[in-house]
Design a protein around this motif. Structure first.
Motif, short mmCIF file in Angstrom:
data_model
loop_
_atom_site.label_atom_id
_atom_site.label_comp_id
_atom_site.label_asym_id
_atom_site.label_seq_id
_atom_site.Cartn_x
_atom_site.Cartn_y
_atom_site.Cartn_z
N GLN A 93 -6.92 -71.23 21.70
CA GLN A 93 -6.17 -72.32 22.31
C GLN A 93 -4.66 -72.05 22.29
OE1 GLN A 93 -7.70 -75.13 23.82
NE2 GLN A 93 -9.39 -73.68 23.57
N SER A 94 -4.16 -71.56 21.19
CA SER A 94 -2.74 -71.19 21.09
C SER A 94 -2.56 -70.28 19.89
CB SER A 94 -1.85 -72.43 20.96
OG SER A 94 -2.08 -73.10 19.75
N ALA A 95 -1.97 -69.12 20.12
CA ALA A 95 -1.78 -68.17 19.03
C ALA A 95 -0.79 -67.09 19.45
CB ALA A 95 -3.11 -67.53 18.62
N GLN A 96 -0.16 -66.51 18.44
CA GLN A 96 0.75 -65.38 18.65
C GLN A 96 0.20 -64.18 17.91
OE1 GLN A 96 3.15 -64.40 15.86
NE2 GLN A 96 3.89 -62.64 17.01
N PHE A 97 0.15 -63.03 18.59
CA PHE A 97 -0.35 -61.81 17.98
C PHE A 97 0.70 -60.70 18.12
CE2 PHE A 97 -4.06 -64.12 19.65
CZ PHE A 97 -4.82 -64.27 18.50
N THR A 98 1.06 -60.11 17.01
CA THR A 98 1.99 -58.97 17.05
C THR A 98 1.21 -57.72 17.44
OG1 THR A 98 3.45 -59.93 15.38
CG2 THR A 98 3.58 -57.55 15.72
N LEU A 99 1.65 -57.06 18.50
CA LEU A 99 1.01 -55.83 18.94
C LEU A 99 1.71 -54.61 18.37
CD1 LEU A 99 0.55 -56.74 22.72
CD2 LEU A 99 -1.08 -57.04 20.85
N GLN A 100 3.03 -54.71 18.21
CA GLN A 100 3.82 -53.57 17.75
C GLN A 100 5.10 -54.11 17.10
OE1 GLN A 100 4.10 -49.83 20.15
NE2 GLN A 100 6.23 -50.45 20.43
N GLN A 111 11.63 -48.67 17.08
CA GLN A 111 10.48 -48.96 17.92
C GLN A 111 10.64 -50.35 18.53
OE1 GLN A 111 6.17 -47.85 17.05
NE2 GLN A 111 6.23 -49.93 16.25
N THR A 112 10.33 -50.46 19.81
CA THR A 112 10.46 -51.75 20.51
C THR A 112 9.30 -52.68 20.14
OG1 THR A 112 11.53 -50.67 22.38
CG2 THR A 112 10.63 -52.87 22.75
N PRO A 113 9.61 -53.86 19.60
CA PRO A 113 8.54 -54.80 19.25
C PRO A 113 7.82 -55.30 20.50
CG PRO A 113 10.59 -55.38 18.14
CD PRO A 113 10.93 -54.36 19.17
N LYS A 114 6.53 -55.52 20.36
CA LYS A 114 5.71 -56.09 21.43
C LYS A 114 4.81 -57.15 20.82
CE LYS A 114 5.61 -51.79 24.13
NZ LYS A 114 4.74 -50.77 24.79
N THR A 115 4.72 -58.28 21.49
CA THR A 115 3.86 -59.35 20.99
C THR A 115 3.21 -60.07 22.17
OG1 THR A 115 3.80 -61.16 19.38
CG2 THR A 115 5.57 -61.22 20.99
N VAL A 144 9.66 -64.99 19.46
CA VAL A 144 11.06 -64.55 19.48
C VAL A 144 11.45 -63.94 18.14
CG1 VAL A 144 13.46 -65.32 19.75
CG2 VAL A 144 11.69 -66.17 21.29
N HIS A 145 10.97 -64.53 17.04
CA HIS A 145 11.22 -63.96 15.72
C HIS A 145 10.70 -62.52 15.66
CE1 HIS A 145 10.61 -64.46 11.06
NE2 HIS A 145 11.57 -63.61 11.36
N SER A 146 9.51 -62.30 16.19
CA SER A 146 8.93 -60.95 16.18
C SER A 146 9.69 -59.99 17.09
CB SER A 146 7.46 -61.01 16.62
OG SER A 146 6.67 -61.69 15.68
N LEU A 147 10.04 -60.46 18.29
CA LEU A 147 10.61 -59.56 19.30
C LEU A 147 12.06 -59.18 19.03
CD1 LEU A 147 9.02 -61.20 22.46
CD2 LEU A 147 8.36 -59.05 21.36
N LEU A 148 12.78 -60.00 18.28
CA LEU A 148 14.18 -59.69 18.02
C LEU A 148 14.40 -59.00 16.68
CD1 LEU A 148 16.10 -62.77 19.47
CD2 LEU A 148 15.22 -60.73 20.61
N SER A 149 13.32 -58.67 15.97
CA SER A 149 13.45 -57.97 14.71
C SER A 149 13.97 -56.55 14.92
CB SER A 149 12.10 -57.90 14.00
OG SER A 149 11.73 -59.16 13.51
N GLU A 150 14.82 -56.14 14.00
CA GLU A 150 15.34 -54.76 14.02
C GLU A 150 15.21 -54.18 12.62
OE1 GLU A 150 19.25 -54.58 15.73
OE2 GLU A 150 18.61 -55.44 17.65
#
Length: 365
Positions: A93-100, A111-115, A144-150
């Motif tokens: 129904q609603s979820a976030q999954f980190t791919l990379q 490495q570029t984050p992907k979610t 956004v927390h996942s994608l902007l991580s460095e």
């Protein structure tokens, strides 16, 4: 007098009346309007580009999945895959999954984050319930927390941290909907394109406060049971039956302090009023491992930070720079000091002293 079984029925009846009365706000909540809000957050608040791109052949798992690139100038800092709509066989129904996750590569580059975000929204361009919009922005906060991580290590990238820390950004992002003045900056009527009038905003605010104090009390009760459950350590030498009996007795003792009659028109105990007369009724025990408290804790914390750091200007570039710096750190430093840094000049506090004023304003009728 009210009996225990009367309360859920009456609450549901009032909820249905509330939804009918405040249902007009759904006319301003479509997938397109929420995506406009996401673009506004990324561009105005965080100073980033947000563009939809065509996935490569075989890159996505269904034709309806959308690909977005987040850019800082020419540099791609993250890739978001959105799987927003209902379809046969789709269970989530609603979820976030980190791919990379973010990590330092042997070349010295990050490495570029992907979610990916998965929802089950109606395919047609229809108005969404307010609860759907809040959940949508909640998951966007995780993304956004996942994608902007460095970060240099992917196991500390984005949401790969403790629950009480990583739930803060998602609860903060809920306020881009909960704050109806902020919502009105990007939500337009699905048919006319008109801005959201003040009376609709007022009705939404009033509707959310109905019985919100009961919901907060239920979360407090669930958190107490969750922590009591995982604080019990039965003897490893005992039989499985004896271990189960020990846990059950421990929970009954933990609940006993709340098992008292209430004064007034309700004929029952605090436990029965809050819907937790038996530990077996609380199925969330399986999932949270003593951390269920994080939801109400972060709700209070995010309300305070929003009030002090974002409410006056939700898309302030200065506030966005502080938020982006926090996101860059992923979950490397998971402390209240990191979160308090979003409100420069504000008083610091320990976890047990999180200010409750902003939350109380939300749940008070």
């Amino acid at each position: 007098r009210l009996e225990a079984w009367d309360v859920p029925m009456l609450l549901q009846s009032c909820k249905e009346q509330r939804d009918t009365a405040s249902g007009e706000i759904s006319q301003y909540l479509t997938y397109a309007s929420l995506m406009k809000g996401v673009e506004l957050i990324l561009s105005r608040l965080l100073g980033l580009g947000f563009t939809q791109e065509e996935p490569a052949l075989g890159e996505v798992w269904h034709p309806s999945v959308q690909k977005y690139a987040i850019r800082d100038g020419e540099r791609i800092v993250g890739i978001l895959y959105l799987d927003p709509f209902q379809r046969p066989g789709k269970m989530v129904q609603s979820a976030q999954f980190t791919l990379q996750g973010s990590k330092m590569l042997p070349t010295g580059d990050l490495q570029t984050p992907k979610t990916t975000l998965v929802y089950a929204l109606p395919v047609a361009a229809t108005g969404l319930p307010l609860s759907f919009a809040i959940t949508f922005m909640h998951e966007i906060g995780h993304a956004v927390h996942s994608l902007l991580s460095e970060t240099h290590f992917q196991h500390l990238s984005g949401t790969r941290g403790t629950v009480d820390f990583v739930e803060f950004p998602s609860h903060l992002f809920e306020h881009f909907v909960l704050d109806t003045d902020c919502l009105a900056t990007y939500a337009a009527h699905m048919k006319t394109g008109a801005s959201m009038p003040s009376e609709v905003r007022d009705a939404c605010r009033q509707g959310r406060s109905h019985f919100a104090h009961i919901e907060a009390a239920q979360q407090l009760m669930y958190a107490a049971v969750d922590q009591a459950f995982y604080a019990c350590s039965p003897s490893s030498q005992a039989t499985p039956e004896a271990q189960a009996a020990a846990v059950h007795e421990h929970l009954l003792q933990a609940l006993a302090r709340y098992d008292r009659e209430l004064d007034g028109p309700y004929n029952g105990t605090v436990l029965s009023l809050l819907g937790l007369s038996k530990p077996s009724k609380f199925d969330h025990l399986v999932h949270y491992g003593g951390s269920y408290y994080c939801y109400l804790f972060n709700r209070a914390l995010a309300s305070h930070i929003w009030q002090d750091g974002f409410r006056a200007d939700p898309f302030s570039a200065a506030a966005g720079e502080r938020l982006r710096d926090m996101f860059k750190g992923g979950s490397v430093v998971q402390t209240l000091d990191v979160i308090n840094g979003l409100c420069p000049g504000g008083a610091s506090f320990a976890a047990q002293d999180v200010p409750l004023d902003a939350l109380m304003q939300q749940i008070s009728p």
